[in-house]
Write an enzyme that holds these catalytic residues in place. Structure first.
Site, mmCIF file in Angstrom:
data_model
loop_
_atom_site.group_PDB
_atom_site.id
_atom_site.type_symbol
_atom_site.label_atom_id
_atom_site.label_comp_id
_atom_site.label_asym_id
_atom_site.label_seq_id
_atom_site.Cartn_x
_atom_site.Cartn_y
_atom_site.Cartn_z
ATOM 1 N N ASP A 175 0.853 -1.184 0.000
ATOM 2 C CA ASP A 175 0.000 0.000 0.000
ATOM 3 C C ASP A 175 0.898 1.247 0.000
ATOM 4 O O ASP A 175 1.796 1.337 -0.829
ATOM 5 C CB ASP A 175 -0.978 -0.022 1.179
ATOM 6 C CG ASP A 175 -2.077 1.021 1.038
ATOM 7 O OD1 ASP A 175 -3.107 0.722 0.413
ATOM 8 O OD2 ASP A 175 -1.906 2.139 1.554
ATOM 9 N N TYR A 303 -2.638 11.403 1.014
ATOM 10 C CA TYR A 303 -3.171 11.409 -0.355
ATOM 11 C C TYR A 303 -3.043 12.808 -0.965
ATOM 12 O O TYR A 303 -2.603 12.964 -2.110
ATOM 13 C CB TYR A 303 -4.633 10.957 -0.353
ATOM 14 C CG TYR A 303 -4.801 9.501 0.020
ATOM 15 C CD1 TYR A 303 -4.859 8.513 -0.962
ATOM 16 C CD2 TYR A 303 -4.881 9.105 1.347
ATOM 17 C CE1 TYR A 303 -5.003 7.174 -0.628
ATOM 18 C CE2 TYR A 303 -5.016 7.771 1.689
ATOM 19 C CZ TYR A 303 -5.075 6.808 0.701
ATOM 20 O OH TYR A 303 -5.196 5.487 1.041
ATOM 21 N N HIS A 359 -4.677 -7.592 -0.674
ATOM 22 C CA HIS A 359 -4.003 -6.344 -0.353
ATOM 23 C C HIS A 359 -3.282 -6.380 0.988
ATOM 24 O O HIS A 359 -2.223 -5.768 1.146
ATOM 25 C CB HIS A 359 -5.041 -5.217 -0.354
ATOM 26 C CG HIS A 359 -4.445 -3.847 -0.314
ATOM 27 N ND1 HIS A 359 -3.689 -3.324 -1.335
ATOM 28 C CD2 HIS A 359 -4.507 -2.877 0.647
ATOM 29 C CE1 HIS A 359 -3.305 -2.100 -1.017
ATOM 30 N NE2 HIS A 359 -3.792 -1.801 0.177
#
Length: 380
Positions: A175, A303, A359
């Protein structure tokens, strides 16, 4: 002098009581007929999560379990301390390994494997001094004054290893950890090799040349369209989301649970309500870390920071030259393209196509994950 302070995770009784009251008083709402997971978090699944949270989950026990590891807060630059597990091995040939989580993860992803990495089951197996940090703005790491992106985070991680006394180290990440790992591979002068369980930084030349590469790109675009609206929101207007989530533990739980189910290898985990391949205790422990530290909002800032830094493309004319291992788990949101495509941007010396897993690799498939990290380290 940079400080290194021993740390114990607190229970925060007042915060836990507030969370419990909010969860107990949560009011459910309408859902389309036969919604499954096609519209987001499934109501029946979230009702089950709430009941377990109120009746069976024990946060104090979860904290006690995490506190069996040695925790520290380390000053990596003036006014900014990172939390980390720092578990030194007793083996004389142990190598330092920084292992990095992403969003919506935490150190919970490594809880069950820290000791196994440090003290392998076989006498001559690769052993590691394990450093598992919490990202800046996450958990018990300090919150930055403004968003910082993964390249800046890479510099903080590199500095963390220097402050802890390591002049060389191995790196593992998934990630955000895989994006940060790419930047460490480009910018660090002390990292020796990187192991990636997700596809982070991309080569500037991503044009597909073969049918397999075209198929990968088409699949990746479908996944992006279906799964990454959260990324656009958190990367553009995170504060608006924060006003809702910082006041709603069930909102945070649903936002995360939809990722834990949808991004894991559950067979066909989007039909019906299917448990991810780890326990509700593990998932709720992860959720409670964000809630009790009031870090949901600042955790989204990375982000925004990524977009402000310029995205996740390897700069034109550059390549990650440190030895790189790829652990390609088939159900990962950040699934790897064929090896030749990855090699345009990375010095790939090991590429493992895993038979299963998604994930959250170290939570879902710890044996496959451990075996690949160990095999890579042994080959260096």
């Amino acid at each position: 002098m940079n400080t290194i302070e021993p740390f114990a995770i607190p229970v925060n009784a007042d915060e836990v009581a507030w969370i419990r009251d909010r969860v107990a008083g949560y009011r459910f709402f309408e859902e389309p007929t036969d919604a499954k997971w096609d519209y987001g978090a499934n109501r029946a699944y979230m009702a089950r999560v709430r009941d377990y949270w109120l009746d069976d989950f024990d946060w104090a026990a979860a904290v006690a379990g995490l506190n069996r590891h040695p925790h520290f807060r380390v000053e990596v630059e003036p006014g900014l301390k990172l939390h980390c597990i720092h578990r030194r091995s007793t083996r004389p040939n142990a190598r330092p390994l920084l292992i990095a989580h992403g969003w919506p993860g935490s150190i919970v992803e490594f809880d069950a494997i820290v000791d196994r990495l440090a003290e392998p089951e076989v006498e001559d197996g690769p052993a590691f001094h394990v450093i598992a940090p919490s990202l800046a703005g996450y958990a018990w790491s300090d919150k930055p004054a403004s968003p910082i992106g993964p390249r800046a985070m890479a510099r903080l991680y590199d500095r963390l290893m220097a402050v802890l006394g390591y002049d060389g180290y191995l790196y593992q990440g998934g990630d955000w950890g895989c994006v940060i790992g790419g930047w460490i591979g480009l910018d660090s002068t002390t990292v020796e090799a990187i192991h990636l369980s997700g596809y982070g930084l991309r080569s500037a030349d991503m044009h597909p040349d073969t049918p397999a590469e075209v198929a990968w790109l088409m699949k990746a675009q479908k996944v992006r369209d279906r799964e990454t609206a959260y990324l656009q929101l958190q990367g553009t207007k995170p504060q608006s989301l924060g006003f809702a989530m910082m006041d709603s533990p069930m909102g945070v739980a649903a936002w995360f649970a939809e990722k834990f189910v949808g991004w894991s290898d559950t067979g066909d985990g989007r039909d019906g309500y299917v448990d991810p391949p780890f326990s509700l205790d593990q998932m709720l422990t992860n959720i409670m870390i964000y809630l009790t530290t009031r870090s949901f909002n600042t955790a989204t800032w990375i982000y925004k920071g990524m977009f402000e830094e310029g995205g996740a493309a390897i700069p034109q004319g550059r390549r990650i030259e440190v030895p790189t291992a790829v652990a390609a788990f088939p159900k990962d949101l950040l699934a790897f393209p064929p090896r030749a495509m990855v090699e345009r941007g990375y010095n790939v010396v090991r590429y493992t196509e895993m038979p299963r897993g998604g994930h959250f690799a170290s939570l879902e498939e710890p044996e496959l994950f451990l075996a690949d990290v160990r095999a890579f380290a042994a080959s260096l």
